[in-house]
Design a protein around this motif. Structure first.
Motif, PDB file in Angstrom:
ATOM      1  N   MET A 278      -3.842  13.789  -1.932  1.00 56.41           N
ATOM      2  CA  MET A 278      -4.202  12.938  -3.055  1.00 56.41           C
ATOM      3  C   MET A 278      -5.667  13.157  -3.395  1.00 56.41           C
ATOM      4  SD  MET A 278      -2.371   9.397  -1.808  1.00 56.41           S
ATOM      5  CE  MET A 278      -2.673   8.525  -3.355  1.00 56.41           C
ATOM      6  N   VAL A 279      -6.039  12.841  -4.643  1.00 63.18           N
ATOM      7  CA  VAL A 279      -7.457  12.890  -4.986  1.00 63.18           C
ATOM      8  C   VAL A 279      -8.192  11.852  -4.143  1.00 63.18           C
ATOM      9  CG1 VAL A 279      -7.044  13.735  -7.316  1.00 63.18           C
ATOM     10  CG2 VAL A 279      -7.215  11.271  -6.913  1.00 63.18           C
ATOM     11  N   GLY A 280      -9.422  12.157  -3.810  1.00 66.71           N
ATOM     12  CA  GLY A 280     -10.211  11.246  -2.989  1.00 66.71           C
ATOM     13  C   GLY A 280      -9.783  11.207  -1.534  1.00 66.71           C
ATOM     14  N   GLY A 281      -8.866  12.088  -1.128  1.00 66.16           N
ATOM     15  CA  GLY A 281      -8.409  12.101   0.253  1.00 66.16           C
ATOM     16  C   GLY A 281      -7.593  10.886   0.649  1.00 66.16           C
ATOM     17  N   LEU A 282      -6.971  10.194  -0.351  1.00 69.26           N
ATOM     18  CA  LEU A 282      -6.310   8.928  -0.063  1.00 69.26           C
ATOM     19  C   LEU A 282      -4.992   9.085   0.689  1.00 69.26           C
ATOM     20  CD1 LEU A 282      -6.956   6.807  -3.261  1.00 69.26           C
ATOM     21  CD2 LEU A 282      -7.861   6.441  -0.978  1.00 69.26           C
ATOM     22  N   GLN A 283      -4.549  10.320   0.949  1.00 67.66           N
ATOM     23  CA  GLN A 283      -3.365  10.470   1.790  1.00 67.66           C
ATOM     24  C   GLN A 283      -3.614   9.927   3.199  1.00 67.66           C
ATOM     25  OE1 GLN A 283      -5.137  13.006   0.635  1.00 67.66           O
ATOM     26  NE2 GLN A 283      -5.762  14.310   2.341  1.00 67.66           N
ATOM     27  N   SER A 284      -4.874   9.773   3.564  1.00 66.74           N
ATOM     28  CA  SER A 284      -5.213   9.242   4.893  1.00 66.74           C
ATOM     29  C   SER A 284      -5.316   7.724   4.898  1.00 66.74           C
ATOM     30  CB  SER A 284      -6.536   9.839   5.377  1.00 66.74           C
ATOM     31  OG  SER A 284      -7.611   9.423   4.525  1.00 66.74           O
ATOM     32  N   ALA A 285      -5.016   7.056   3.755  1.00 67.48           N
ATOM     33  CA  ALA A 285      -5.217   5.610   3.656  1.00 67.48           C
ATOM     34  C   ALA A 285      -4.116   4.795   4.317  1.00 67.48           C
ATOM     35  CB  ALA A 285      -5.349   5.204   2.184  1.00 67.48           C
ATOM     36  N   ARG A 286      -3.038   5.431   4.721  1.00 64.72           N
ATOM     37  CA  ARG A 286      -1.941   4.731   5.379  1.00 64.72           C
ATOM     38  C   ARG A 286      -1.643   5.411   6.717  1.00 64.72           C
ATOM     39  NH1 ARG A 286      -1.162  -0.305   3.069  1.00 64.72           N
ATOM     40  NH2 ARG A 286      -0.192  -0.206   1.007  1.00 64.72           N
ATOM     41  N   SER A 287      -1.230   4.621   7.704  1.00 64.50           N
ATOM     42  CA  SER A 287      -0.944   5.129   9.040  1.00 64.50           C
ATOM     43  C   SER A 287       0.446   5.756   9.108  1.00 64.50           C
ATOM     44  CB  SER A 287      -1.021   3.991  10.052  1.00 64.50           C
ATOM     45  OG  SER A 287       0.047   3.075   9.844  1.00 64.50           O
ATOM     46  N   LEU A 288       0.679   6.537  10.157  1.00 65.63           N
ATOM     47  CA  LEU A 288       2.014   7.100  10.355  1.00 65.63           C
ATOM     48  C   LEU A 288       3.085   6.019  10.523  1.00 65.63           C
ATOM     49  CD1 LEU A 288       1.431  10.261  12.586  1.00 65.63           C
ATOM     50  CD2 LEU A 288       2.306  10.196  10.246  1.00 65.63           C
ATOM     51  N   PRO A 289       2.829   4.937  11.283  1.00 67.13           N
ATOM     52  CA  PRO A 289       3.846   3.889  11.346  1.00 67.13           C
ATOM     53  C   PRO A 289       4.146   3.268   9.983  1.00 67.13           C
ATOM     54  CG  PRO A 289       2.374   3.677  13.206  1.00 67.13           C
ATOM     55  CD  PRO A 289       1.777   4.719  12.292  1.00 67.13           C
ATOM     56  N   HIS A 290       3.117   3.121   9.137  1.00 68.69           N
ATOM     57  CA  HIS A 290       3.364   2.599   7.788  1.00 68.69           C
ATOM     58  C   HIS A 290       4.243   3.565   7.001  1.00 68.69           C
ATOM     59  CE1 HIS A 290       2.492   0.556   3.947  1.00 68.69           C
ATOM     60  NE2 HIS A 290       2.488   1.783   3.455  1.00 68.69           N
TER      61      HIS A 290
ATOM     62  N   PHE B 290       3.792  -1.381  -1.144  1.00 70.30           N
ATOM     63  CA  PHE B 290       2.726  -2.227  -1.664  1.00 70.30           C
ATOM     64  C   PHE B 290       2.187  -3.227  -0.631  1.00 70.30           C
ATOM     65  CE2 PHE B 290       4.460  -0.474  -5.450  1.00 70.30           C
ATOM     66  CZ  PHE B 290       3.426  -0.473  -6.378  1.00 70.30           C
ATOM     67  N   ALA B 291       2.485  -3.013   0.622  1.00 65.60           N
ATOM     68  CA  ALA B 291       1.989  -3.914   1.662  1.00 65.60           C
ATOM     69  C   ALA B 291       0.464  -3.900   1.702  1.00 65.60           C
ATOM     70  CB  ALA B 291       2.545  -3.497   3.022  1.00 65.60           C
ATOM     71  N   ALA B 292      -0.123  -5.004   2.154  1.00 62.88           N
ATOM     72  CA  ALA B 292      -1.574  -5.091   2.267  1.00 62.88           C
ATOM     73  C   ALA B 292      -2.095  -4.032   3.250  1.00 62.88           C
ATOM     74  CB  ALA B 292      -1.964  -6.490   2.739  1.00 62.88           C
ATOM     75  N   PRO B 293      -3.280  -3.462   2.938  1.00 56.76           N
ATOM     76  CA  PRO B 293      -4.087  -3.666   1.740  1.00 56.76           C
ATOM     77  C   PRO B 293      -3.471  -2.954   0.533  1.00 56.76           C
ATOM     78  CG  PRO B 293      -5.136  -2.056   3.181  1.00 56.76           C
ATOM     79  CD  PRO B 293      -3.945  -2.570   3.922  1.00 56.76           C
ATOM     80  N   THR B 294      -3.049  -3.758  -0.439  1.00 57.88           N
ATOM     81  CA  THR B 294      -2.293  -3.289  -1.590  1.00 57.88           C
ATOM     82  C   THR B 294      -2.982  -2.211  -2.417  1.00 57.88           C
ATOM     83  OG1 THR B 294      -1.183  -5.430  -1.663  1.00 57.88           O
ATOM     84  CG2 THR B 294      -1.030  -4.086  -3.635  1.00 57.88           C
ATOM     85  N   PRO B 295      -4.328  -2.188  -2.535  1.00 59.46           N
ATOM     86  CA  PRO B 295      -4.944  -1.132  -3.342  1.00 59.46           C
ATOM     87  C   PRO B 295      -4.600   0.289  -2.891  1.00 59.46           C
ATOM     88  CG  PRO B 295      -6.532  -2.878  -2.966  1.00 59.46           C
ATOM     89  CD  PRO B 295      -5.330  -3.202  -2.125  1.00 59.46           C
ATOM     90  N   PHE B 296      -4.077   0.440  -1.680  1.00 60.80           N
ATOM     91  CA  PHE B 296      -3.741   1.777  -1.193  1.00 60.80           C
ATOM     92  C   PHE B 296      -2.261   2.124  -1.392  1.00 60.80           C
ATOM     93  CE2 PHE B 296      -7.460   0.649   1.519  1.00 60.80           C
ATOM     94  CZ  PHE B 296      -8.336   1.587   0.975  1.00 60.80           C
ATOM     95  N   TYR B 297      -1.588   1.381  -2.265  1.00 64.07           N
ATOM     96  CA  TYR B 297      -0.153   1.599  -2.427  1.00 64.07           C
ATOM     97  C   TYR B 297       0.185   2.992  -2.918  1.00 64.07           C
ATOM     98  CZ  TYR B 297      -0.179   1.318  -7.547  1.00 64.07           C
ATOM     99  OH  TYR B 297      -0.393   1.570  -8.871  1.00 64.07           O
ATOM    100  N   LYS B 298      -0.703   3.631  -3.674  1.00 58.10           N
ATOM    101  CA  LYS B 298      -0.353   4.915  -4.277  1.00 58.10           C
ATOM    102  C   LYS B 298      -0.140   5.989  -3.226  1.00 58.10           C
ATOM    103  CE  LYS B 298       0.465   5.970  -8.558  1.00 58.10           C
ATOM    104  NZ  LYS B 298       1.313   5.109  -9.385  1.00 58.10           N
ATOM    105  N   THR B 299      -0.650   5.770  -2.019  1.00 56.07           N
ATOM    106  CA  THR B 299      -0.378   6.719  -0.946  1.00 56.07           C
ATOM    107  C   THR B 299       1.126   6.819  -0.712  1.00 56.07           C
ATOM    108  OG1 THR B 299      -2.499   6.219   0.100  1.00 56.07           O
ATOM    109  CG2 THR B 299      -0.841   7.268   1.476  1.00 56.07           C
ATOM    110  N   GLY B 300       1.816   5.688  -0.742  1.00 58.37           N
ATOM    111  CA  GLY B 300       3.264   5.700  -0.564  1.00 58.37           C
ATOM    112  C   GLY B 300       3.988   6.394  -1.701  1.00 58.37           C
ATOM    113  N   ILE B 301       3.484   6.238  -2.933  1.00 56.30           N
ATOM    114  CA  ILE B 301       4.103   6.905  -4.080  1.00 56.30           C
ATOM    115  C   ILE B 301       3.981   8.422  -3.937  1.00 56.30           C
ATOM    116  CG2 ILE B 301       4.067   7.163  -6.588  1.00 56.30           C
ATOM    117  CD1 ILE B 301       4.863   4.358  -5.763  1.00 56.30           C
ATOM    118  N   ALA B 302       2.774   8.900  -3.592  1.00 57.75           N
ATOM    119  CA  ALA B 302       2.566  10.340  -3.415  1.00 57.75           C
ATOM    120  C   ALA B 302       3.364  10.870  -2.227  1.00 57.75           C
ATOM    121  CB  ALA B 302       1.082  10.623  -3.229  1.00 57.75           C
TER     122      ALA B 302
END
Length: 398
Positions: A347-359, A321-333
């Motif tokens: 993920m729907v909307g291509g949100l798997q790309s919303a977090r970096s590899l280091p994250h 849930f680290a900022a930017p928090t709206p992208f937390y679901k990437t971690g769940i998936a």
């Protein structure tokens, strides 16, 4: 690299390795007694679907519903179609409606086996997001809420009355919020859960309930609750434990506080002499076995055992849930994929790309540390493959 180690990637590009931790082996309960806990589940897209930004979601219904049965199997309830990180970022209204109907149909069988109502095992988000992102009058907001309310109530699922971006724009005062909620609650057939979502999750909801001052906003919320007999509880997602405790202590008898604090849920659920919070958490979708086992310890009045199991998961949750928090679901998936509960990290909307590899690496590290990688060999195989695709591990010709 062996299956007994995991490669980690830092933001400066350096890599390290850590030994894999054996996962916890928990026992599924017949029921959870001391706390009510809902996990906010994600949806799994169809692997071959065109789940790119701006297009209607194509959902793998078998995997999506199987994930809900995974959560139910641990004695948890499911909170569905209310995840702000996807509902306003890829999950279109038609898909939301189909998800509600399908999940409710599955929940009927779960409720029968538990001897419970469908609303005890499934709660569903009701909002106004099926309308265009335009300015609406207060009357139009009421009608929009009512339209979704009717769909959900027909399924028998419980209702979570979600915070509305439309209402946040239309309202000019606490009185405007009171008017809208009064009229919507009057139309509800059964008590609902209100949802107070903070700007960390959605900046457009700043000042919800009529004030940016957290000393004033609870007063407006509590006035809305006091004026109605159709409020079952309040889900607070403000990431402010002190404020949540203050509101919890001021709730009328019979109205429950469902914590949405993914940073500090351990203490809030444990509670104090003044009471405890129940749970409606996105984090619990990632750590369902831990959440269940910890609450089972509370069922036996074993607070130390509860903290021993659940305490270490907060590090994982804070990273998800680290900022930017709206992208937390990437971690769940991502964890769902690592644990073999979906065939691809998408993920729907291509949100798997919303977090970096280091994250994602930080999530792997924390999940490993608290024993949340259910199949360590599979998790290592999939994580290292993702690092290879990302260019961290060399594969093929350069």
């Amino acid at each position: 690299m062996t299956a007994a180690t995991l490669m980690l990637l830092a933001s400066d590009g350096t890599t390290t390795t850590v030994e894999q931790t054996e996962p916890w082996r928990f026992v599924r309960p017949e029921a959870l007694r001391s706390r009510t806990a809902f996990a906010a589940a994600h949806v799994v897209p169809r692997v071959a679907g065109d789940n790119t930004p701006g297009v209607p979601a194509e959902i793998d219904w078998d995997s999506t519903l199987a994930y809900r049965h995974h959560l139910w199997s641990w004695g948890l309830g499911v909170a569905d179609a209310m995840d702000t990180a996807q509902r306003n970022m890829g999950l279109d209204p038609a898909a939301v409606r189909e998800l509600i109907v399908r999940s409710a149909a599955e929940a009927e069988g779960v409720a029968r086996r538990r001897g419970a109502a469908v609303s005890d095992v499934l709660v569903v988000g009701v909002g106004t997001d099926h309308l265009p992102d335009d300015d609406l009058s207060l009357e139009a907001v009421v009608e929009a809420y009512s339209e979704q309310l009717a769909v959900v109530e027909e399924t028998g699922a419980g209702v979570v009355l979600m915070a509305s971006r439309h209402l946040a724009r239309a309202a000019r005062s606490a009185a405007d919020y009171a008017r809208v909620y009064r009229e919507v609650l009057e139309r509800a057939m059964s008590p609902v859960i209100l949802h107070w979502l903070g700007p960390a999750f959605d900046p457009r909801l700043s000042g919800y309930f009529g004030s940016v001052d957290t000393r004033d906003a609870p007063r407006a919320l509590l006035d809305i609750i006091a004026a109605s007999d159709r409020v079952r509880g309040v889900k607070m997602s403000l990431l402010d434990a002190d404020l949540e405790i203050d509101v919890r202590r001021r709730l009328p008898d019979g109205v429950r506080l469902f914590t949405g604090d993914d940073f500090g849920y351990v203490d809030l659920i444990a509670g104090d002499v003044g009471g405890h919070s129940d749970a409606l958490l996105g984090a619990f979708a990632a750590i369902a076995p831990h959440a269940s086992a910890a609450i089972q310890r509370l069922d036996e009045d074993d607070v130390d055992g509860y903290r021993r199991i659940l305490g270490p998961t907060e590090v994982l949750s804070r990273r998800i849930f680290a900022a930017p928090t709206p992208f937390y679901k990437t971690g769940i998936a991502f964890l769902s994929w690592l644990n073999g509960r979906q065939s691809g990290f998408s993920m729907v909307g291509g949100l798997q790309s919303a977090r970096s590899l280091p994250h994602l690496s930080a999530i792997v590290e924390a999940a490993n540390a608290c024993g949340a990688l259910e199949d360590p060999e599979l998790a290592a195989e999939r994580w290292h493959a993702l690092l290879a695709v990302g260019g961290v591990v060399r594969i093929g010709r350069t």
